[in-house]
Every structure is written in structure tokens, then in C-alpha cells.
Design a protein around this motif. Structure first.
Motif, PDB file in Angstrom:
ATOM      1  N   CYS A 196       0.810  -1.126  -0.167  1.00 18.04           N
ATOM      2  CA  CYS A 196       0.074  -0.073  -0.006  1.00 18.04           C
ATOM      3  C   CYS A 196       0.811   1.350  -0.030  1.00 18.04           C
ATOM      4  N   LYS A 197       0.216   2.441  -0.252  1.00 17.21           N
ATOM      5  CA  LYS A 197       0.815   3.581  -0.372  1.00 17.21           C
ATOM      6  C   LYS A 197      -0.234   4.650   0.376  1.00 17.21           C
ATOM      7  N   VAL A 198       0.598   5.432   1.450  1.00 16.55           N
ATOM      8  CA  VAL A 198      -0.223   6.631   1.883  1.00 16.55           C
ATOM      9  C   VAL A 198      -0.235   7.811   0.813  1.00 16.55           C
ATOM     10  N   GLY A 231      -1.750  15.087   0.565  1.00 22.09           N
ATOM     11  CA  GLY A 231      -2.069  15.956  -0.533  1.00 22.09           C
ATOM     12  C   GLY A 231      -1.900  15.560  -1.882  1.00 22.09           C
ATOM     13  N   GLY A 232      -1.174  14.571  -2.198  1.00 25.90           N
ATOM     14  CA  GLY A 232      -0.730  13.819  -3.321  1.00 25.90           C
ATOM     15  C   GLY A 232       0.061  14.591  -4.322  1.00 25.90           C
ATOM     16  N   GLN A 233       0.642  15.786  -3.787  1.00 25.79           N
ATOM     17  CA  GLN A 233       1.313  16.613  -4.976  1.00 25.79           C
ATOM     18  C   GLN A 233       2.750  16.154  -5.332  1.00 25.79           C
ATOM     19  N   ASP A 239      -5.870   7.004   2.014  1.00 27.91           N
ATOM     20  CA  ASP A 239      -5.815   8.572   1.812  1.00 27.91           C
ATOM     21  C   ASP A 239      -6.041   9.200   3.405  1.00 27.91           C
ATOM     22  N   ILE A 240      -5.086   9.737   3.706  1.00 25.79           N
ATOM     23  CA  ILE A 240      -5.192  10.181   5.050  1.00 25.79           C
ATOM     24  C   ILE A 240      -5.552  11.744   5.382  1.00 25.79           C
ATOM     25  N   LYS A 241      -5.753  12.377   4.184  1.00 24.39           N
ATOM     26  CA  LYS A 241      -6.107  13.791   4.237  1.00 24.39           C
ATOM     27  C   LYS A 241      -7.047  14.151   5.172  1.00 24.39           C
ATOM     28  N   THR A 269      -1.341  22.092   6.351  1.00 26.22           N
ATOM     29  CA  THR A 269      -0.628  22.186   4.873  1.00 26.22           C
ATOM     30  C   THR A 269       0.361  23.316   4.858  1.00 26.22           C
ATOM     31  N   HIS A 270       1.192  23.524   3.750  1.00 29.32           N
ATOM     32  CA  HIS A 270       2.112  24.487   3.599  1.00 29.32           C
ATOM     33  C   HIS A 270       1.484  25.781   3.796  1.00 29.32           C
ATOM     34  N   ARG A 271       0.357  25.928   3.134  1.00 28.74           N
ATOM     35  CA  ARG A 271      -0.319  27.407   3.213  1.00 28.74           C
ATOM     36  C   ARG A 271      -0.756  27.743   4.596  1.00 28.74           C
ATOM     37  N   GLN A 302       6.674  30.535   2.087  1.00 29.21           N
ATOM     38  CA  GLN A 302       6.150  31.534   1.111  1.00 29.21           C
ATOM     39  C   GLN A 302       6.959  31.145  -0.375  1.00 29.21           C
ATOM     40  N   ARG A 303       8.026  30.670  -0.284  1.00 30.67           N
ATOM     41  CA  ARG A 303       8.894  30.367  -1.476  1.00 30.67           C
ATOM     42  C   ARG A 303       8.804  29.055  -2.066  1.00 30.67           C
ATOM     43  N   LEU A 304       7.953  27.983  -1.152  1.00 36.96           N
ATOM     44  CA  LEU A 304       7.635  26.825  -1.713  1.00 36.96           C
ATOM     45  C   LEU A 304       6.697  26.574  -2.644  1.00 36.96           C
ATOM     46  N   TRP A 348      -2.756  22.492  -0.821  1.00 42.96           N
ATOM     47  CA  TRP A 348      -3.102  21.036  -0.810  1.00 42.96           C
ATOM     48  C   TRP A 348      -2.168  20.285  -0.359  1.00 42.96           C
ATOM     49  N   GLY A 349      -0.849  20.602  -0.370  1.00 41.63           N
ATOM     50  CA  GLY A 349       0.499  19.773   0.004  1.00 41.63           C
ATOM     51  C   GLY A 349       0.611  19.769   1.544  1.00 41.63           C
ATOM     52  N   THR A 350       1.000  18.827   2.110  1.00 44.15           N
ATOM     53  CA  THR A 350       1.250  18.848   3.611  1.00 44.15           C
ATOM     54  C   THR A 350       2.824  18.805   4.162  1.00 44.15           C
ATOM     55  N   ILE A 351       3.042  19.429   5.152  1.00 45.98           N
ATOM     56  CA  ILE A 351       4.254  19.329   5.694  1.00 45.98           C
ATOM     57  C   ILE A 351       4.892  17.821   6.032  1.00 45.98           C
ATOM     58  N   GLY A 352       3.918  16.921   6.454  1.00 47.74           N
ATOM     59  CA  GLY A 352       4.330  15.719   6.615  1.00 47.74           C
ATOM     60  C   GLY A 352       4.611  14.967   5.248  1.00 47.74           C
ATOM     61  N   GLY A 353       3.888  15.182   4.235  1.00 48.29           N
ATOM     62  CA  GLY A 353       4.081  14.541   2.913  1.00 48.29           C
ATOM     63  C   GLY A 353       5.520  15.060   2.236  1.00 48.29           C
ATOM     64  N   ASP A 390      12.306  21.996   0.616  1.00 49.07           N
ATOM     65  CA  ASP A 390      12.651  23.346   1.550  1.00 49.07           C
ATOM     66  C   ASP A 390      12.793  23.070   2.783  1.00 49.07           C
ATOM     67  N   PRO A 391      11.714  22.251   3.591  1.00 50.72           N
ATOM     68  CA  PRO A 391      11.300  22.193   4.935  1.00 50.72           C
ATOM     69  C   PRO A 391      12.378  21.522   5.791  1.00 50.72           C
ATOM     70  N   VAL A 392      12.840  20.533   5.121  1.00 49.90           N
ATOM     71  CA  VAL A 392      14.009  19.770   6.042  1.00 49.90           C
ATOM     72  C   VAL A 392      15.005  20.511   6.471  1.00 49.90           C
ATOM     73  N   THR A 452      17.383  30.340   2.765  1.00 53.37           N
ATOM     74  CA  THR A 452      17.142  30.992   1.459  1.00 53.37           C
ATOM     75  C   THR A 452      17.441  29.561   0.489  1.00 53.37           C
ATOM     76  N   LYS A 453      17.047  29.822  -0.630  1.00 52.99           N
ATOM     77  CA  LYS A 453      17.487  28.912  -1.579  1.00 52.99           C
ATOM     78  C   LYS A 453      17.665  29.762  -3.084  1.00 52.99           C
ATOM     79  N   PHE A 454      18.509  29.096  -3.636  1.00 55.04           N
ATOM     80  CA  PHE A 454      18.592  29.654  -5.153  1.00 55.04           C
ATOM     81  C   PHE A 454      18.056  28.587  -5.948  1.00 55.04           C
ATOM     82  N   SER A 501       9.389  29.561  -7.485  1.00 50.34           N
ATOM     83  CA  SER A 501       8.314  28.466  -6.974  1.00 50.34           C
ATOM     84  C   SER A 501       8.774  27.178  -7.244  1.00 50.34           C
ATOM     85  N   ASP A 502       9.913  26.873  -7.560  1.00 49.98           N
ATOM     86  CA  ASP A 502      10.468  25.463  -7.822  1.00 49.98           C
ATOM     87  C   ASP A 502      11.432  25.151  -6.971  1.00 49.98           C
ATOM     88  N   LEU A 503      11.847  23.629  -6.980  1.00 55.26           N
ATOM     89  CA  LEU A 503      12.595  23.182  -5.894  1.00 55.26           C
ATOM     90  C   LEU A 503      14.141  23.888  -5.809  1.00 55.26           C
TER      91      LEU A 503
HETATM   92  C1  LIG Z   1       4.816  21.743  -9.177  1.00 57.89           C
HETATM   93  C2  LIG Z   1       5.420  21.564  -7.858  1.00 57.89           C
HETATM   94  C3  LIG Z   1       6.309  22.119  -7.442  1.00 57.89           C
HETATM   95  C4  LIG Z   1       7.007  21.913  -6.011  1.00 57.89           C
HETATM   96  N1  LIG Z   1       7.877  22.836  -5.475  1.00 57.89           N
HETATM   97  C5  LIG Z   1       8.268  22.458  -4.360  1.00 57.89           C
HETATM   98  C6  LIG Z   1       9.254  23.394  -3.638  1.00 57.89           C
HETATM   99  O1  LIG Z   1       9.792  24.507  -4.344  1.00 57.89           O
HETATM  100  N2  LIG Z   1       9.787  23.028  -2.499  1.00 57.89           N
HETATM  101  C7  LIG Z   1       9.586  21.772  -2.105  1.00 57.89           C
HETATM  102  O2  LIG Z   1      10.043  21.477  -0.916  1.00 57.89           O
HETATM  103  N3  LIG Z   1       8.558  20.827  -2.384  1.00 57.89           N
HETATM  104  C8  LIG Z   1       8.290  21.200  -3.691  1.00 57.89           C
HETATM  105  N4  LIG Z   1       7.226  20.455  -4.301  1.00 57.89           N
HETATM  106  C9  LIG Z   1       6.843  19.292  -3.651  1.00 57.89           C
HETATM  107  C10 LIG Z   1       5.640  19.056  -2.837  1.00 57.89           C
HETATM  108  O3  LIG Z   1       5.065  20.458  -2.498  1.00 57.89           O
HETATM  109  C11 LIG Z   1       5.779  18.248  -1.489  1.00 57.89           C
HETATM  110  O4  LIG Z   1       6.472  17.300  -1.581  1.00 57.89           O
HETATM  111  C12 LIG Z   1       4.360  18.206  -1.061  1.00 57.89           C
HETATM  112  O5  LIG Z   1       3.648  19.047  -0.409  1.00 57.89           O
HETATM  113  C13 LIG Z   1       4.132  16.885  -0.323  1.00 57.89           C
HETATM  114  O6  LIG Z   1       2.944  16.818   0.366  1.00 57.89           O
HETATM  115  P1  LIG Z   1       1.636  15.868   0.134  1.00 57.89           P
HETATM  116  O7  LIG Z   1       0.884  15.957   1.386  1.00 57.89           O
HETATM  117  O8  LIG Z   1       1.039  16.258  -1.284  1.00 57.89           O
HETATM  118  O9  LIG Z   1       2.451  14.320   0.195  1.00 57.89           O
HETATM  119  P2  LIG Z   1       2.076  13.292  -1.083  1.00 57.89           P
HETATM  120  O10 LIG Z   1       2.299  13.623  -2.248  1.00 57.89           O
HETATM  121  O11 LIG Z   1       0.636  13.009  -0.674  1.00 57.89           O
HETATM  122  O12 LIG Z   1       3.015  12.358  -0.315  1.00 57.89           O
HETATM  123  C14 LIG Z   1       4.212  12.207  -0.650  1.00 57.89           C
HETATM  124  C15 LIG Z   1       4.941  11.065   0.147  1.00 57.89           C
HETATM  125  O13 LIG Z   1       4.731  11.197   1.569  1.00 57.89           O
HETATM  126  C16 LIG Z   1       4.219   9.872   2.047  1.00 57.89           C
HETATM  127  N5  LIG Z   1       3.331  10.647   3.117  1.00 57.89           N
HETATM  128  C17 LIG Z   1       2.513  11.611   3.006  1.00 57.89           C
HETATM  129  N6  LIG Z   1       2.319  11.822   4.269  1.00 57.89           N
HETATM  130  C18 LIG Z   1       2.699  10.940   5.212  1.00 57.89           C
HETATM  131  C19 LIG Z   1       2.644  10.923   6.701  1.00 57.89           C
HETATM  132  N7  LIG Z   1       2.053  11.667   7.327  1.00 57.89           N
HETATM  133  N8  LIG Z   1       3.233   9.610   7.313  1.00 57.89           N
HETATM  134  C20 LIG Z   1       3.942   8.735   6.185  1.00 57.89           C
HETATM  135  N9  LIG Z   1       4.208   8.983   4.967  1.00 57.89           N
HETATM  136  C21 LIG Z   1       3.457  10.177   4.634  1.00 57.89           C
HETATM  137  C22 LIG Z   1       3.640   9.597   0.937  1.00 57.89           C
HETATM  138  O14 LIG Z   1       2.910   7.895   0.823  1.00 57.89           O
HETATM  139  C23 LIG Z   1       4.380   9.659  -0.287  1.00 57.89           C
HETATM  140  O15 LIG Z   1       5.405   8.684  -0.428  1.00 57.89           O
HETATM  141  C24 LIG Z   1       6.415  20.791  -5.537  1.00 57.89           C
HETATM  142  C25 LIG Z   1       5.644  19.991  -5.979  1.00 57.89           C
HETATM  143  C26 LIG Z   1       4.997  20.292  -7.262  1.00 57.89           C
HETATM  144  C27 LIG Z   1       4.013  19.506  -7.787  1.00 57.89           C
END
Ligand SMILES: Cc1cc2nc3c(=O)[nH]c(=O)nc-3n(C[C@H](O)[C@H](O)[C@H](O)COP(=O)(O)OP(=O)(O)OC[C@H]3O[C@@H](n4cnc5c(N)ncnc54)[C@H](O)[C@@H]3O)c2cc1C
Length: 290
Positions: free
Chosen positions: A27-29, A32-34, A52-54, A76-78, A98-100, A108-113, A123-125, A183-185, A190-192
Motif C-alpha cells: 500500500c501507499k499513503v 496532499g498527493g502533490q 488516503d489520510i488527508k 498544509t504548507h499554506r 512562502q517560497r515553496l 493542498w500539499g502537507t508538511i508531513g508529505g 525546502d522544509p527539511v 534561502t534557496k537559489f 516557486s520550484d525546488l
Molecule cells: C509543481 C510543484 C512544485 C513543487 N515545488 C516545491 C518546492 O519548491 N519546494 C519543496 O520543498 N517541494 C516542492 N514540491 C513538492 C511538494 O510540495 C511536496 O512534496 C508536497 O507538499 C508533499 O506533500 P503531500 O501532502 O502532497 O504528500 P503526498 O504527495 O501525498 O505524499 C508524498 C510522500 O509522502 C508519504 N506520506 C505523506 N504523508 C505521510 C505521513 N503523514 N506519514 C507517512 N508518509 C506520508 C506518501 O506515501 C508519499 O510517499 C513541489 C511539487 C509540485 C507538484
């Protein structure tokens, strides 16, 4: 195309952990799915079961007390970017968010994800390493804690077991006279990060000597890393511009950057030299005002 899977949307953490324990590496958790959906669409990840743990609201919070901040993994990041308590107590986290990515991804994306994805350029780690943050991981068998700096093991590989969820991030209250900056370069806004640098400096009361320093690098090795040799250059001394320049040079030698389409390893090392010095100056200025 995404391969078929069986979908679960548990309502409680206990339910989610039971499912995870039952299906383990089949399985996979998804939060936010981002990040995960990109891999699923590319066929790189094809789970039989998707959990889906959202909807687990019990993991979506920001709490603050005298010990520091506690952030639920599903925040969420926001929400972190906009949180008044985070801006007041740990502004570097809000600045980093703000720059992620874009607002849509941050919504939609979460700090945990983000942390569990194990992306070396995230960026967060590095910021959480500089802040000496810890993580709580839970399974049906119980809970364990670990420092963020020990969580990333290799390129997209973390210390998370198949039956574990990240539940919470703890950021300890900063000691007096501490300043942290990040900071990041990046080539595309808005990218990595091409290279990301976070520095935290604690000054000794009275004489302003550097009592503690943590220098964390992103996109500089297979995992986010602490530049411990660079830290040793600064610790126990009165910090000057020259000392920070030296720390940057040392950091660039202890890192293990790769060459890719964004930058050569050599260019990344040059970025580290500049950014460690620049971010170090900002952290020092903040420490003097704290
Ligand atoms: C266009 C784009 C630009 C981006 N730019 C950046 C950026 O500038 N900087 C940056 O840091 N990131 C960036 N990202 C990455 C993204 O923002 C994050 O990685 C995202 O927030 C992950 O969170 P999520 O909730 O969507 O995780 P998901 O996609 O749902 O999951 C990611 C992984 O983590 C696992 N997971 C999720 N939550 C848990 C939990 N609580 N416990 C255990 N496992 C878990 C999942 O199984 C999966 O393997 C970008 C993504 C996109 C699509």
C-alpha cells in the motif's frame, strides 16, 4: 496512466495505522498527493492499496506552548505560511513556506508529505534541521521520536517503516539570542532548490560569542545534511564576515552535490559558498536582535 488500486479513506489515525499494518509494502499513503500523484502518473509507483489520510483532522493542527511548536503532519504548507503564531515564534518557517512551490500546491500539499517524500532538494527539511526539530512516528505498536536530521537516509529514502505514519513535527523554543534564516537559489521561481541553506546561530549573553550554530544544506548531497565541519569553524568564536566566508568554503567541500540539468556540481559548490555566508549574516543579525 495510473494503475488500478483499492482506495481507503480512514476516519481516524487508529484506523489508518491498522490498514497500514495490514497492507505494509503493498500500500501507499496519500496526503496532499502533490508528490505521490506525479510518481503514480509516471508509473514509478503502483500500489495495490491507496490509504488516503488527508481527512484525518486529528493530524491537522499548529500548537504552541513554552516548549515550542507542535505541527500536525497533515498541516498544509499554506496554513504554516499564514499562521500568526508561526510568524511570531518561528518566522523562518513561514518565510520558507512562502517560497515553496505555487499557492495551489501549498494549499493542498502537507508538511508531513513533504518530509516523507525524502526529496533532497525540498525546502522544509534543511530549515527543520537548523531549528533542531524532531518528528513523531506512529504505528500500531506505538510511537517513536527522532531528530529530523536523522530521518533522511538516502536519495528519496527515509527512516519511515512500511507500517508507520509521521504524525507530528516538534520545533523546540529557541534559546535566547538565537537567529535562524533560510534561502534557496532556484532557476524557476516557486520550484525546488538548486541549493538551499538554513543557518541557526545562538550567541552567548554578554560577549556575543557564538555559543551554538547549525548549518543545514539542501540539494547538496543525497539527503539534506548538516555541515558540521563548517559549524566547527564558527562555534565558540566571535562571528565575523571572514569567518562566515570560511564556513561557506568548508561547507562546499564537505557536501556531495550532483550535476543535473539545473546545475553542475561545481556550480552548486559555488552557490554553497555564497549562500552559507549570506544566510549566516542574516541569522547573526537576527540573533543580535533576539
Ligand atoms: C509543481 C510543484 C512544485 C513543487 N515545488 C516545491 C518546492 O519548491 N519546494 C519543496 O520543498 N517541494 C516542492 N514540491 C513538492 C511538494 O510540495 C511536496 O512534496 C508536497 O507538499 C508533499 O506533500 P503531500 O501532502 O502532497 O504528500 P503526498 O504527495 O501525498 O505524499 C508524498 C510522500 O509522502 C508519504 N506520506 C505523506 N504523508 C505521510 C505521513 N503523514 N506519514 C507517512 N508518509 C506520508 C506518501 O506515501 C508519499 O510517499 C513541489 C511539487 C509540485 C507538484
Amino acid at each position: 496512466m495510473i494503475k488500478d488500486f483499492k482506495y481507503f479513506a480512514p476516519k481516524t489515525l487508529k484506523e489508518a495505522l491498522t490498514l497500514l499494518d495490514k497492507y505494509q509494502d503493498e500500500c501507499k499513503v496519500i496526503a496532499g498527493g502533490q508528490s505521490l500523484l506525479v510518481l503514480m502518473k509516471q508509473g514509478l509507483v503502483a500500489p495495490e492499496y491507496l490509504i488516503d489520510i488527508k481527512g484525518l483532522t486529528e493530524l491537522n493542527y499548529i500548537k504552541s506552548d513554552a516548549k515550542g511548536l507542535r505541527i500536525g503532519a497533515l498541516t498544509t504548507h499554506r496554513a504554516i505560511e499564514k499562521s500568526a503564531v508561526i510568524k511570531r515564534k518561528c518566522s523562518v518557517l513561514a518565510e520558507m513556506e512562502q517560497r515553496l512551490a505555487s499557492i495551489q500546491t501549498r494549499n493542498w500539499g502537507t508538511i508531513g508529505g513533504n518530509i516523507c517524500h525524502g526529496e533532497p532538494a525540498g525546502d522544509p527539511v534543511p530549515v527543520l534541521i537548523a531549528l533542531n526539530a524532531t518528528l513523531s512516528l506512529a504505528s500500531v505498536k506505538g510511537k517513536r521520536n527522532m531528530a529530523v536530521e536523522d530521518f533522511s537516509l538516502d536519495y528519496f529514502e527515509t527512516a519511515l517503516e512500511h507500517n508507520e505514519l509521521l504524525t507530528e513535527i516538534q520545533v523546540p523554543a529557541a534559546p535566547p539570542h538565537t537567529g535562524t534564516a533560510y534561502t534557496k537559489f532556484n532557476v524557476i521561481e516557486s520550484d525546488l532548490a538548486t541549493v538551499g541553506v538554513a543557518v541557526s546561530i545562538t550567541l552567548r549573553s554578554g560577549d556575543g560569542v557564538c555559543q551554538d550554530v547549525r548549518i543545514a544544506l539542501g540539494a547538496s548531497a543525497p539527503t539534506p545534511m548538516r555541515a558540521k565541519q563548517a559549524e566547527a569553524v564558527v562555534k565558540g568564536k566571535k562571528i565575523t564576515d571572514n569567518l562566515l566566508k570560511e564556513a561557506g568554503e568548508i561547507a562546499s567541500t564537505e557536501a556531495e552535490p550532483i550535476s543535473d540539468i539545473y546545475a553542475s556540481a561545481e556550480y552548486r559548490r559555488e552557490l554553497m559558498k555564497v549562500l552559507v555566508s549570506r544566510v549566516g549574516k542574516e541569522a547573526l543579525a537576527r540573533a543580535k536582535q533576539a
